[in-house]
Structure formats: structure tokens, C-alpha cells
Design a protein around this motif. Structure first.
Motif, PDB file in Angstrom:
ATOM      1  N   ASP A   1       0.808  -1.219   0.000  1.00 16.64           N
ATOM      2  CA  ASP A   1       0.000   0.000   0.000  1.00 16.64           C
ATOM      3  C   ASP A   1       0.843   1.270   0.000  1.00 16.64           C
ATOM      4  OD1 ASP A   1      -2.278  -1.553   0.118  1.00 16.64           O
ATOM      5  OD2 ASP A   1      -2.484  -1.404   2.300  1.00 16.64           O
ATOM      6  N   VAL A   2       2.160   1.138  -0.047  1.00 14.85           N
ATOM      7  CA  VAL A   2       3.079   2.265   0.142  1.00 14.85           C
ATOM      8  C   VAL A   2       3.757   2.595  -1.183  1.00 14.85           C
ATOM      9  CG1 VAL A   2       5.244   2.927   1.283  1.00 14.85           C
ATOM     10  CG2 VAL A   2       3.462   1.728   2.565  1.00 14.85           C
ATOM     11  N   PRO A   3       3.947   3.888  -1.513  1.00 13.41           N
ATOM     12  CA  PRO A   3       4.668   4.221  -2.746  1.00 13.41           C
ATOM     13  C   PRO A   3       6.023   3.524  -2.822  1.00 13.41           C
ATOM     14  CG  PRO A   3       3.655   6.191  -1.848  1.00 13.41           C
ATOM     15  CD  PRO A   3       3.450   5.106  -0.818  1.00 13.41           C
TER      16      PRO A   3
ATOM     17  N   PRO B   1     -10.599   7.085  13.496  1.00 11.78           N
ATOM     18  CA  PRO B   1      -9.330   6.681  12.879  1.00 11.78           C
ATOM     19  C   PRO B   1      -9.528   6.279  11.422  1.00 11.78           C
ATOM     20  CG  PRO B   1     -10.210   4.876  14.165  1.00 11.78           C
ATOM     21  CD  PRO B   1     -11.176   6.023  14.334  1.00 11.78           C
ATOM     22  N   VAL B   2      -8.618   6.718  10.583  1.00  8.84           N
ATOM     23  CA  VAL B   2      -8.637   6.335   9.169  1.00  8.84           C
ATOM     24  C   VAL B   2      -7.211   5.984   8.785  1.00  8.84           C
ATOM     25  CG1 VAL B   2      -9.288   6.949   6.826  1.00  8.84           C
ATOM     26  CG2 VAL B   2     -10.504   7.983   8.756  1.00  8.84           C
ATOM     27  N   SER B   3      -7.018   4.808   8.239  1.00  8.15           N
ATOM     28  CA  SER B   3      -5.676   4.367   7.847  1.00  8.15           C
ATOM     29  C   SER B   3      -5.610   4.187   6.334  1.00  8.15           C
ATOM     30  CB  SER B   3      -5.294   3.088   8.588  1.00  8.15           C
ATOM     31  OG  SER B   3      -6.306   2.095   8.440  1.00  8.15           O
ATOM     32  N   ARG B   4      -6.142   3.081   5.818  1.00  6.45           N
ATOM     33  CA  ARG B   4      -6.061   2.849   4.373  1.00  6.45           C
ATOM     34  C   ARG B   4      -6.756   3.949   3.577  1.00  6.45           C
ATOM     35  NH1 ARG B   4      -8.543  -3.004   4.090  1.00  6.45           N
ATOM     36  NH2 ARG B   4      -9.562  -2.197   5.961  1.00  6.45           N
ATOM     37  N   GLY B   5      -7.872   4.438   4.069  1.00 10.48           N
ATOM     38  CA  GLY B   5      -8.598   5.490   3.366  1.00 10.48           C
ATOM     39  C   GLY B   5      -7.850   6.801   3.314  1.00 10.48           C
ATOM     40  N   LEU B   6      -6.827   6.943   4.138  1.00  8.27           N
ATOM     41  CA  LEU B   6      -6.009   8.153   4.140  1.00  8.27           C
ATOM     42  C   LEU B   6      -4.668   7.942   3.458  1.00  8.27           C
ATOM     43  CD1 LEU B   6      -5.400  11.056   5.114  1.00  8.27           C
ATOM     44  CD2 LEU B   6      -4.641  10.051   7.295  1.00  8.27           C
ATOM     45  N   LEU B   7      -4.027   6.802   3.704  1.00  7.26           N
ATOM     46  CA  LEU B   7      -2.621   6.643   3.332  1.00  7.26           C
ATOM     47  C   LEU B   7      -2.358   5.664   2.200  1.00  7.26           C
ATOM     48  CD1 LEU B   7      -1.026   6.604   6.920  1.00  7.26           C
ATOM     49  CD2 LEU B   7      -1.174   8.528   5.318  1.00  7.26           C
ATOM     50  N   ARG B   8      -3.333   4.841   1.817  1.00 14.71           N
ATOM     51  CA  ARG B   8      -3.050   3.861   0.771  1.00 14.71           C
ATOM     52  C   ARG B   8      -2.743   4.549  -0.559  1.00 14.71           C
ATOM     53  NH1 ARG B   8      -7.631  -0.352  -0.636  1.00 14.71           N
ATOM     54  NH2 ARG B   8      -6.667  -1.662   0.956  1.00 14.71           N
TER      55      ARG B   8
END
Length: 300
Positions: free
Chosen positions: A30-32, A258-265
Motif C-alpha cells: 500500500d506504500v509508494p 481513525p482512518v488508515s487505508r482510506g487516508l494513506l493507501r
């Protein structure tokens, strides 16, 4: 209440930055891909964590590290977690460690030393958080060592109550006596939090209730009048930001999203880091607007 206690952090940071919690669940797909280059011999994880913290500092008031993703990276992951937790606190974030610990007796006490006890008071110091998620399913006595840290060191707890996963209802929506399990958990959270609160302010003992279960959340909020609710599930899990009003109380800091994938993917791993930074900032501002608390009246 001092801003260095969890309740002080909650109120001050929610007023300044809103309710969004930056969820950091590092997963390489999920990371550049650029972080695999800029990380050099130290690996991609420290570079990625520095990037996320620098990009969101001053724009969000809270960060939540999901311990499992760091454990999955082995010793390098745990080392990166420790450094990032310390750096997040230095940057002014309220730091939540999402470890969902829960056990009996001396084991629960050891978890409390690891995650909630300052080094100068005998804690390990490597993973000290402002607030910890805990699992109460083995009974109220398992919370006691964590509650001791709340009392002694001004820490916070977020106790599992009605979670966002599809199978949660198998246990949490079962009747026990004349109450659902989730209702009994809410009553427990309120009872143990009452002993830790001062006046009518926020309790340092809050609840984890999924944003995917608005109907249950509305019912449980009535049983948790002074508690902060951590409401995961916005984004890929299908939670509706509009449903969050059911989980709100009457004061800043009583709801965290909290938002993880929806923010950082990064859907495109080939994205340039400058473009990724703009993407994350744009998503964060959109999320903050989407979940913004309606104006409180003068009494709020």
C-alpha cells in the motif's frame, strides 16, 4: 486538567484539529515504491513513518499505530515503531497504540508497564503511549493494571465494546441476562471510568465502537455519557461518515475517527512523493470536513 494527561490531550487537540486520527498500518503493497529507494540501508519503514508524521503534523491531532503491522516486520518493525512513537509525541500528536492487549494478573501488569508506564516509573520506555486499546473479554479484573496507569500517570484506555468487523455480532450482540454483551461492556466502561474522572469532564476510559454499526452505536452512546468513542470503519470497511452523529456526545474529544487505508493507501505505487504528499493532505482535509462536529451550543 493538564494537557499532558489523556483527557487534556483529547479536549485540546480535538478543538484545534478535529476528530480524525491518522491510522498508521504500514503494509508495503500500500506504500509508494519510492520509499524502497529513499529508505536506503535502513529500509522503507522509517522513511515512510517520517513522511507520514511530517505530512500530517499540525493538520491532525492524533495518531494511532497498529502494533500488529510493526510486529509483522520483526525487530526492524518494532524498532521503527518505538522511534515513530517518540517522534509523534515530540511533534505534538496524541499517541494511541492499538495493541488490544488483555490478560490476567501479572501478564496484564506487564503489558501496562510496557505501554503505559513512563520509564522513570519503571516502564520500558520504548513503546509508551498516551492511550492504549485493550480487550476486556477475560473479565473486569484484567483492566485493573491498566486503570492503575490511568490513575497514576494520566493515561487513557479505549476498551473494545462493539467492534466494526462483520463477525462481531456473534458474541457482542448476544443476550446475557437482560443485556447484550456490548451493553454490559458499555456499562463496565462507564463504571470503571467514573472512578477515574474529575467532575463532569471526559472520562479517560473510552470505548471502541465501529462506525459500521450506527444503530448499535446510538444505543451504546447513551450508556457512555462521558466516554470517548473511537469509531473505526470509515473507508474500506464501509462506515458512513454521516452515521457518526449517532456516536457523538456533547463535548470536543468524545469522538475520535481513525482512518488508515482510506487516508494513506497509494493505489498507484509509482506515484511521486510530492504527489503522494498532496494526495494525503487532500484526503485528510476532505475527511476532516466530512466528519466535522456540528457547532456546539454555549454549554458544550
Amino acid at each position: 486538567m493538564s494537557s499532558t494527561t489523556w483527557t487534556g490531550i483529547l479536549e485540546a487537540h480535538a478543538r484545534a484539529h478535529g476528530e480524525i486520527v491518522v491510522g498508521i498500518d504500514p503494509h508495503l503493497p500500500d506504500v509508494p515504491a519510492a520509499f524502497e529507494t529513499v529508505g536506503g540501508t535502513m529500509g522503507w519503514l522509517p522513511a515512510y513513518l517520517d513522511f507520514v508524521l511530517d505530512t500530517t503534523a499540525g493538520r491532525a491531532g492524533f495518531v494511532k499505530f497498529q502494533a500488529a503491522f510493526f510486529e509483522a516486520c520483526g525487530l526492524a518493525g518494532l524498532g521503527a515503531l518505538s522511534v515513530a512513537m517518540h517522534r509523534a509525541r515530540d511533534l505534538g500528536f496524541g499517541v494511541i497504540l492499538d495493541a488490544k492487549r488483555g490478560d490476567i494478573g501479572s501478564t496484564a501488569a506487564a503489558y501496562a508497564r510496557a505501554y503505559l508506564t513512563p520509564a522513570e516509573h519503571g516502564g520500558g520506555g520504548d513503546f509508551e503511549a498516551d492511550c492504549l486499546t485493550v480487550n476486556p473479554m477475560m473479565g473486569p479484573d484484567t483492566l485493573e493494571p491498566f486503570l492503575d496507569c490511568v490513575d497514576r500517570y494520566g493515561k487513557g484506555l479505549l476498551v473494545l465494546c462493539r467492534t466494526s468487523n462483520p463477525g462481531a455480532g456473534w458474541l457482542q450482540d448476544r443476550m446475557t441476562g437482560n443485556r447484550l454483551v456490548s451493553e454490559r461492556l458499555a456499562e463496565l466502561i462507564t463504571a470503571v471510568g467514573r472512578g477515574q474522572s474529575t467532575g463532569a469532564g471526559l472520562s479517560p476510559v473510552g470505548a471502541v465502537i465501529g462506525a459500521t454499526v450506527a444503530a448499535e452505536g446510538r444505543r451504546l452512546r447513551h450508556l457512555l455519557p462521558n466516554a470517548t468513542i473511537l469509531a473505526p470503519g470509515i473507508g474500506p470497511q464501509g462506515g458512513d461518515p454521516g452515521a457518526l452523529d449517532a456516536l457523538r456526545g456533547g463535548r470536543p474529544g468524545d469522538l475520535l475517527v481513525p482512518v488508515s487505508r482510506g487516508l494513506l493507501r497509494a493505489e498507484d505505487r509509482g506515484i511521486a512523493l510530492d504527489d503522494y504528499r498532496r494526495l494525503v493532505i487532500g484526503r485528510l482535509e476532505h475527511l476532516k470536513a466530512a466528519v466535522a462536529r456540528p457547532p456546539l451550543d454555549a454549554a458544550g
